[in-house]
Motif scaffolding. Sequence first.
Motif, PDB file in Angstrom:
ATOM      1  N   GLY A 167      -8.619   9.336  15.397  1.00  0.00           N
ATOM      2  CA  GLY A 167      -8.182   8.025  14.945  1.00  0.00           C
ATOM      3  C   GLY A 167      -7.401   8.091  13.646  1.00  0.00           C
ATOM      4  N   LEU A 168      -7.871   8.901  12.693  1.00  0.00           N
ATOM      5  CA  LEU A 168      -7.153   9.018  11.429  1.00  0.00           C
ATOM      6  C   LEU A 168      -5.803   9.687  11.635  1.00  0.00           C
ATOM      7  CD1 LEU A 168      -7.045   8.618   8.379  1.00  0.00           C
ATOM      8  CD2 LEU A 168      -8.106  10.876   8.135  1.00  0.00           C
ATOM      9  N   ASP A 169      -5.774  10.759  12.417  1.00  0.00           N
ATOM     10  CA  ASP A 169      -4.494  11.431  12.679  1.00  0.00           C
ATOM     11  C   ASP A 169      -3.488  10.468  13.298  1.00  0.00           C
ATOM     12  OD1 ASP A 169      -5.361  13.821  11.631  1.00  0.00           O
ATOM     13  OD2 ASP A 169      -5.774  14.758  13.571  1.00  0.00           O
TER      14      ASP A 169
ATOM     15  N   THR B 121       1.996   5.772  10.347  1.00  0.00           N
ATOM     16  CA  THR B 121       2.451   5.247   9.055  1.00  0.00           C
ATOM     17  C   THR B 121       3.354   6.228   8.312  1.00  0.00           C
ATOM     18  OG1 THR B 121       0.457   6.103   7.950  1.00  0.00           O
ATOM     19  CG2 THR B 121       0.390   3.823   8.771  1.00  0.00           C
ATOM     20  N   GLY B 122       3.397   7.480   8.732  1.00  0.00           N
ATOM     21  CA  GLY B 122       4.193   8.482   8.044  1.00  0.00           C
ATOM     22  C   GLY B 122       3.626   8.897   6.698  1.00  0.00           C
ATOM     23  N   LEU B 123       2.325   8.725   6.512  1.00  0.00           N
ATOM     24  CA  LEU B 123       1.706   9.001   5.215  1.00  0.00           C
ATOM     25  C   LEU B 123       0.976  10.346   5.162  1.00  0.00           C
ATOM     26  CD1 LEU B 123       0.253   5.491   4.280  1.00  0.00           C
ATOM     27  CD2 LEU B 123       2.310   6.590   3.386  1.00  0.00           C
ATOM     28  N   ARG B 124       1.032  11.111   6.213  1.00  0.00           N
ATOM     29  CA  ARG B 124       0.245  12.340   6.266  1.00  0.00           C
ATOM     30  C   ARG B 124       0.516  13.259   5.074  1.00  0.00           C
ATOM     31  NH1 ARG B 124      -2.479  15.161  10.144  1.00  0.00           N
ATOM     32  NH2 ARG B 124      -1.851  13.711  11.785  1.00  0.00           N
ATOM     33  N   GLU B 125       1.768  13.370   4.671  1.00  0.00           N
ATOM     34  CA  GLU B 125       2.115  14.307   3.603  1.00  0.00           C
ATOM     35  C   GLU B 125       1.510  13.930   2.259  1.00  0.00           C
ATOM     36  OE1 GLU B 125       6.377  12.318   2.205  1.00  0.00           O
ATOM     37  OE2 GLU B 125       6.366  14.187   3.337  1.00  0.00           O
ATOM     38  N   LEU B 126       1.109  12.673   2.094  1.00  0.00           N
ATOM     39  CA  LEU B 126       0.528  12.246   0.824  1.00  0.00           C
ATOM     40  C   LEU B 126      -0.933  12.648   0.679  1.00  0.00           C
ATOM     41  CD1 LEU B 126       1.955   8.642   0.280  1.00  0.00           C
ATOM     42  CD2 LEU B 126       2.737  10.803  -0.705  1.00  0.00           C
TER      43      LEU B 126
ATOM     44  N   ALA C 282       0.823  -1.212   0.000  1.00  0.00           N
ATOM     45  CA  ALA C 282       0.000   0.000   0.000  1.00  0.00           C
ATOM     46  C   ALA C 282       0.855   1.258   0.000  1.00  0.00           C
ATOM     47  CB  ALA C 282      -0.947  -0.003   1.201  1.00  0.00           C
ATOM     48  N   ARG C 283       1.887   1.284   0.834  1.00  0.00           N
ATOM     49  CA  ARG C 283       2.736   2.474   0.919  1.00  0.00           C
ATOM     50  C   ARG C 283       3.375   2.780  -0.446  1.00  0.00           C
ATOM     51  NH1 ARG C 283       4.941   4.661   5.273  1.00  0.00           N
ATOM     52  NH2 ARG C 283       4.460   2.786   6.503  1.00  0.00           N
TER      53      ARG C 283
END
Length: 222
Positions: free
Chosen positions: A116-118, A124-129, A92-93
Amino acid sequence: MKPYSLLIFDWDGTLMDSAAHITQCMRNAIAVVGAERRSDTEIRHIIGLGLDEAIQHLYPEQPLSQIRDIADEYRQEFLVRTKHGSELFSGARETLHTLAAQGYTLAVATGKSRRGLDKVLDETGLRELFPITRCADETRSKPHPQMLEEILTDCDTAKHDALMIGDSIYDLQMAQAIGMASLAVSYGVHDLNQLRQHHPLGHVDDVTHIPGWLATQTTKQG
């Protein structure tokens, strides 16, 4: 030419393999409150809805006070008591980074709470995407299309330029309600026969197949 400019992802069951974790947290919350037990199948079916709406589906005859008690205990289970949560689906990443590199704008429309999402975006370190995200506790829960409407507005994107990607009937119903195209994933909480009833453009059996499916849409449109 890309077939869409905006890809809107569900989270649980689409990007993250979280069904077992969610089910266990809900079972624990129900036990703490002392409500009548529900089967794992019943709990899995409501994954994707906002928390209050999900519990109301499990207990349609119960007073609002008990719904709130179960919801409070679930939040404690999911956010505080459980130290090890869920993992992203394999690939997924990498898939998300590939899609971003191809120029797609990525967004999330989820039944999770903002907290929960935050939490999982940070873990996962995916926030910037994901420059734009919407959660069930800050707008209306799926299958109402309000979160999609807000994402389209924030991204200044027309609905025909966006694609909803999800594993539940609630994702596809939400897209249908706004007239947006959808792509089903068959590896989540609802089986493919259920998903097909809501007329997605197609389906993938693995998250890593999404870029390839999008490429076929480019070819068809060309």
